[in-house]
Write a protein that holds these residues in place. Structure first.
Motif, PDB file in Angstrom:
ATOM      1  N   GLU A  39       0.395  -1.288   0.002  1.00 21.66           N
ATOM      2  CA  GLU A  39       0.341   0.157  -0.095  1.00 21.66           C
ATOM      3  C   GLU A  39       0.997   0.963  -0.100  1.00 21.66           C
ATOM      4  O   GLU A  39       0.751   2.427   0.898  1.00 21.66           O
ATOM      5  CB  GLU A  39      -0.647  -0.048   1.067  1.00 21.66           C
ATOM      6  N   GLN A  40       2.598   1.381  -0.370  1.00 19.45           N
ATOM      7  CA  GLN A  40       2.947   2.422  -0.680  1.00 19.45           C
ATOM      8  C   GLN A  40       2.365   3.850  -1.907  1.00 19.45           C
ATOM      9  O   GLN A  40       2.022   4.511  -1.397  1.00 19.45           O
ATOM     10  CB  GLN A  40       4.180   2.511  -0.698  1.00 19.45           C
ATOM     11  N   ILE A  41       1.405   2.787  -2.829  1.00 19.18           N
ATOM     12  CA  ILE A  41       1.099   3.033  -4.348  1.00 19.18           C
ATOM     13  C   ILE A  41      -0.221   3.020  -5.053  1.00 19.18           C
ATOM     14  O   ILE A  41       0.096   1.579  -4.113  1.00 19.18           O
ATOM     15  CB  ILE A  41       1.690   3.740  -5.320  1.00 19.18           C
ATOM     16  N   ASP A  42      -1.301   2.848  -5.357  1.00 24.58           N
ATOM     17  CA  ASP A  42      -1.913   2.673  -5.905  1.00 24.58           C
ATOM     18  C   ASP A  42      -1.907   2.701  -7.306  1.00 24.58           C
ATOM     19  O   ASP A  42      -1.620   3.258  -7.754  1.00 24.58           O
ATOM     20  CB  ASP A  42      -3.538   3.052  -5.568  1.00 24.58           C
ATOM     21  N   PRO A  43      -2.053   0.948  -7.827  1.00 22.83           N
ATOM     22  CA  PRO A  43      -2.568   0.770  -9.025  1.00 22.83           C
ATOM     23  C   PRO A  43      -2.954   1.657  -9.827  1.00 22.83           C
ATOM     24  O   PRO A  43      -4.308   2.176  -9.315  1.00 22.83           O
ATOM     25  CB  PRO A  43      -2.753   0.016  -8.907  1.00 22.83           C
ATOM     26  N   THR A  44      -2.857   1.954 -10.861  1.00 22.32           N
ATOM     27  CA  THR A  44      -3.524   2.699 -11.611  1.00 22.32           C
ATOM     28  C   THR A  44      -5.088   1.883 -12.452  1.00 22.32           C
ATOM     29  O   THR A  44      -5.347   0.663 -12.176  1.00 22.32           O
ATOM     30  CB  THR A  44      -3.371   3.233 -12.933  1.00 22.32           C
ATOM     31  N   GLY A  45      -6.201   3.018 -12.762  1.00 22.41           N
ATOM     32  CA  GLY A  45      -7.225   1.195 -13.360  1.00 22.41           C
ATOM     33  C   GLY A  45      -6.634   0.695 -14.542  1.00 22.41           C
ATOM     34  O   GLY A  45      -6.730  -0.185 -14.542  1.00 22.41           O
ATOM     35  N   ASP A  46      -6.125   1.180 -15.572  1.00 23.22           N
ATOM     36  CA  ASP A  46      -4.938  -0.048 -15.944  1.00 23.22           C
ATOM     37  C   ASP A  46      -4.884  -0.415 -15.853  1.00 23.22           C
ATOM     38  O   ASP A  46      -4.641  -1.545 -16.008  1.00 23.22           O
ATOM     39  CB  ASP A  46      -4.180   0.839 -16.989  1.00 23.22           C
ATOM     40  N   THR A  47      -3.535  -0.561 -14.918  1.00 21.31           N
ATOM     41  CA  THR A  47      -2.935  -1.985 -14.161  1.00 21.31           C
ATOM     42  C   THR A  47      -3.751  -2.020 -13.021  1.00 21.31           C
ATOM     43  O   THR A  47      -3.648  -4.111 -13.072  1.00 21.31           O
ATOM     44  CB  THR A  47      -2.024  -0.710 -13.347  1.00 21.31           C
ATOM     45  N   ILE A  48      -4.640  -2.555 -12.949  1.00 23.57           N
ATOM     46  CA  ILE A  48      -5.951  -2.935 -12.669  1.00 23.57           C
ATOM     47  C   ILE A  48      -6.674  -3.896 -13.207  1.00 23.57           C
ATOM     48  O   ILE A  48      -5.897  -5.204 -12.427  1.00 23.57           O
ATOM     49  CB  ILE A  48      -6.793  -1.720 -11.623  1.00 23.57           C
ATOM     50  N   ALA A  49      -6.496  -3.472 -14.509  1.00 23.95           N
ATOM     51  CA  ALA A  49      -7.195  -4.330 -15.303  1.00 23.95           C
ATOM     52  C   ALA A  49      -5.965  -5.306 -15.629  1.00 23.95           C
ATOM     53  O   ALA A  49      -6.431  -6.784 -16.495  1.00 23.95           O
ATOM     54  CB  ALA A  49      -7.388  -3.530 -16.301  1.00 23.95           C
ATOM     55  N   ASP A  50      -4.976  -5.309 -15.667  1.00 25.86           N
ATOM     56  CA  ASP A  50      -3.495  -6.085 -16.030  1.00 25.86           C
ATOM     57  C   ASP A  50      -3.118  -7.261 -15.119  1.00 25.86           C
ATOM     58  O   ASP A  50      -3.484  -7.912 -14.862  1.00 25.86           O
ATOM     59  CB  ASP A  50      -2.373  -4.941 -16.314  1.00 25.86           C
ATOM     60  N   ILE A  51      -3.610  -6.868 -13.754  1.00 30.86           N
ATOM     61  CA  ILE A  51      -3.741  -7.486 -12.781  1.00 30.86           C
ATOM     62  C   ILE A  51      -4.480  -8.809 -12.635  1.00 30.86           C
ATOM     63  O   ILE A  51      -4.591  -9.425 -12.098  1.00 30.86           O
ATOM     64  CB  ILE A  51      -3.801  -6.625 -11.046  1.00 30.86           C
ATOM     65  N   VAL A  52      -5.958  -7.822 -12.314  1.00 30.51           N
ATOM     66  CA  VAL A  52      -6.783  -9.426 -12.766  1.00 30.51           C
ATOM     67  C   VAL A  52      -6.812  -9.720 -14.280  1.00 30.51           C
ATOM     68  O   VAL A  52      -6.913 -11.214 -14.034  1.00 30.51           O
ATOM     69  CB  VAL A  52      -7.650  -8.454 -13.169  1.00 30.51           C
ATOM     70  N   THR A  53      -5.987  -9.708 -15.524  1.00 30.73           N
ATOM     71  CA  THR A  53      -5.553 -10.653 -16.706  1.00 30.73           C
ATOM     72  C   THR A  53      -4.722 -11.643 -16.716  1.00 30.73           C
ATOM     73  O   THR A  53      -4.987 -12.474 -16.501  1.00 30.73           O
ATOM     74  CB  THR A  53      -5.202  -9.653 -17.832  1.00 30.73           C
ATOM     75  N   ALA A  54      -3.414 -10.929 -15.343  1.00 27.05           N
ATOM     76  CA  ALA A  54      -2.617 -11.993 -15.159  1.00 27.05           C
ATOM     77  C   ALA A  54      -2.705 -12.991 -14.403  1.00 27.05           C
ATOM     78  O   ALA A  54      -2.636 -14.062 -14.059  1.00 27.05           O
ATOM     79  CB  ALA A  54      -1.467 -10.783 -14.193  1.00 27.05           C
ATOM     80  N   LEU A  55      -4.346 -12.289 -13.210  1.00 23.17           N
ATOM     81  CA  LEU A  55      -4.689 -13.565 -11.879  1.00 23.17           C
ATOM     82  C   LEU A  55      -5.520 -14.591 -12.867  1.00 23.17           C
ATOM     83  O   LEU A  55      -5.616 -16.039 -12.385  1.00 23.17           O
ATOM     84  CB  LEU A  55      -5.419 -12.495 -11.128  1.00 23.17           C
ATOM     85  N   LYS A  56      -6.447 -14.067 -14.011  1.00 22.59           N
ATOM     86  CA  LYS A  56      -6.985 -15.282 -15.109  1.00 22.59           C
ATOM     87  C   LYS A  56      -5.888 -16.138 -14.901  1.00 22.59           C
ATOM     88  O   LYS A  56      -6.188 -17.241 -15.462  1.00 22.59           O
ATOM     89  CB  LYS A  56      -7.505 -14.340 -15.431  1.00 22.59           C
ATOM     90  N   LYS A  57      -4.727 -15.947 -15.423  1.00 19.76           N
ATOM     91  CA  LYS A  57      -4.051 -16.604 -15.765  1.00 19.76           C
ATOM     92  C   LYS A  57      -2.754 -17.759 -15.339  1.00 19.76           C
ATOM     93  O   LYS A  57      -3.209 -18.912 -15.368  1.00 19.76           O
ATOM     94  CB  LYS A  57      -2.999 -15.974 -16.470  1.00 19.76           C
TER      95      LYS A  57
END
Length: 66
Positions: A39-57
């Motif tokens: 929690e040092q920085i918040d991910p951007t909206g685009d990054t959150i989408a990338d996180i979800v995509t990576a988690l799906k994999k």
């Protein structure tokens, strides 16, 4: 910081996904994942989408909302 870091930490711990595995799946540095995780920085909206995509994999259950 917002709730994104707390949610990310909970998901990674629940599904036993390391910060490094997520970073590799996202093609980013573990340092970046660590900053979100701690929690040092918040991910951007685009990054959150990338996180979800990576988690799906890595584990589709980890990417489910709610």
């Amino acid at each position: 910081m917002g709730k994104a870091g707390k949610a990310l930490k909970q998901v990674l711990e629940t599904y036993e996904i390391t910060q490094n595995r997520l970073a590799v799946a996202m093609e980013t540095r573990r340092f970046n994942v660590g900053r979100w995780y701690h929690e040092q920085i918040d991910p951007t909206g685009d990054t959150i989408a990338d996180i979800v995509t990576a988690l799906k994999k890595l584990n589709p259950d980890a990417a489910r909302c709610g």
